[in-house]
Design a protein around this motif. Structure first.
Motif, mmCIF file in Angstrom:
data_model
loop_
_atom_site.group_PDB
_atom_site.id
_atom_site.type_symbol
_atom_site.label_atom_id
_atom_site.label_comp_id
_atom_site.label_asym_id
_atom_site.label_seq_id
_atom_site.Cartn_x
_atom_site.Cartn_y
_atom_site.Cartn_z
ATOM 1 N N MET A 109 0.836 -1.213 0.000
ATOM 2 C CA MET A 109 0.000 0.000 0.000
ATOM 3 C C MET A 109 0.866 1.256 0.000
ATOM 4 O O MET A 109 0.521 2.264 -0.619
ATOM 5 C CB MET A 109 -0.922 0.018 1.226
ATOM 6 N N GLN A 156 2.834 6.022 -3.029
ATOM 7 C CA GLN A 156 3.862 6.884 -3.626
ATOM 8 C C GLN A 156 3.696 6.942 -5.139
ATOM 9 O O GLN A 156 3.880 7.987 -5.760
ATOM 10 C CB GLN A 156 5.276 6.380 -3.272
ATOM 11 N N TYR A 192 0.885 9.223 -5.909
ATOM 12 C CA TYR A 192 1.327 10.594 -5.680
ATOM 13 C C TYR A 192 2.153 11.058 -6.889
ATOM 14 O O TYR A 192 1.943 12.157 -7.429
ATOM 15 C CB TYR A 192 2.158 10.645 -4.393
ATOM 16 N N GLY A 206 10.927 4.374 -0.584
ATOM 17 C CA GLY A 206 11.623 5.503 0.031
ATOM 18 C C GLY A 206 12.352 6.343 -1.007
ATOM 19 O O GLY A 206 12.328 7.575 -0.953
ATOM 20 N N ALA A 219 9.826 8.475 -2.788
ATOM 21 C CA ALA A 219 9.373 9.590 -1.942
ATOM 22 C C ALA A 219 10.416 10.708 -1.922
ATOM 23 O O ALA A 219 10.074 11.897 -1.963
ATOM 24 C CB ALA A 219 9.105 9.091 -0.521
ATOM 25 N N ILE A 265 10.117 12.523 -5.152
ATOM 26 C CA ILE A 265 8.838 13.240 -5.229
ATOM 27 C C ILE A 265 8.938 14.552 -4.461
ATOM 28 O O ILE A 265 8.437 15.582 -4.901
ATOM 29 C CB ILE A 265 7.675 12.357 -4.697
#
Lengths: 162, 162
Positions: free
Chosen positions: B16, B21, B24, B149, B152, B155
């Motif tokens: 999930m 991510q 996003y 990670g 992210a 991002i």
């Protein structure tokens, strides 16, 4: 592999990812001068010191969310979570922020080490019992998963300072 | 909760987080104009288009690393992983990059859905059998944890473009 061994391994993987991001953050913050941390990560964007304070405040807020304790620095929420950088008033020195980062991490890690798998998979304090029955993934360990991603997101930004 | 149920829930939580991510990233990339994506995230730093290509190439490289298939776009490694942005030669259009992002994601997700827990906890192709005995956390699912990670992190940088 037995199911119990699998579960313990999976919890370990999640905690290792959290620890890796925290180590990355600590090393990055140590490598930045106060002058660098005071700068904006990009023109018109957050400063390094704001992002550092933000990450400390968000980690500190995990203490009550996970049912461990009250926050250590509740006054940071107003400055570093509820308000954006540009509203920031004079706050703690960078040295004090670095100290708080270490203190919050140590406090969290102490609780993490004392938490067993059933504790990790129990509900956090921001989800109701009823909702939790339907959505058992909204447990304490999932807060760690999400906060790990949140930290990585801001580390990517802080990394622009050096 | 039974240990088997616990293991499945833990795998679900990790997948999930990966999915969140990716969603996003997709939403962010859709919200940016080609002009914005062509800009540097901060003066002298990577452009949005380089980071987009980098994330696609890294996700594509998960296909062989997880033992699913060959990469779909092996030529992207040279441009978006082995070389920095400033060495970049003319490459695919942004429209083509967006198409590849969707294609790689769909391919990965198809394999993810077909993977059972024993498969997730088996070793990935970059760790030896001997090392894996000592470090069982170096499994396929841990690649997903780490790549989540990594995504992210970038991002957080791409987010500076809007």
């Amino acid at each position: 592999m037995e199911a119990t061994t699998q579960s313990n391994l999976l919890v370990k993987m999640i905690l290792m990812a959290w620890e890796a991001q925290n180590n990355y953050l600590n090393n990055l913050v140590s490598s930045l001068t106060d002058e660098q941390l005071t700068k904006e990560i990009a023109p018109g964007k957050n400063t390094g010191v704001y992002l550092l304070g933000h990450l400390i405040a968000v980690s500190d807020a995990m203490l009550p969310l996970l049912g461990f304790s009250d926050r250590l620095f509740p006054e940071m929420e107003e400055v570093f979570i509820k308000n954006p950088d540009k509203a920031r008033q004079a706050f703690s020195s960078i040295a004090e922020l670095k100290r708080r980062l270490a203190v919050v991490n140590a406090k969290l890690n102490g609780h993490f080490e004392a938490t067993e798998i059933d504790g990790w998979l129990s509900r956090h304090t921001a989800v109701s019992s009823d909702d939790f029955v339907k959505e058992p993934h909204r447990n304490k360990l999932n807060v760690v998963v999400n906060r790990t991603g949140h930290m990585a997101y801001h580390i990517g930004q802080l990394r622009l300072l050096n």
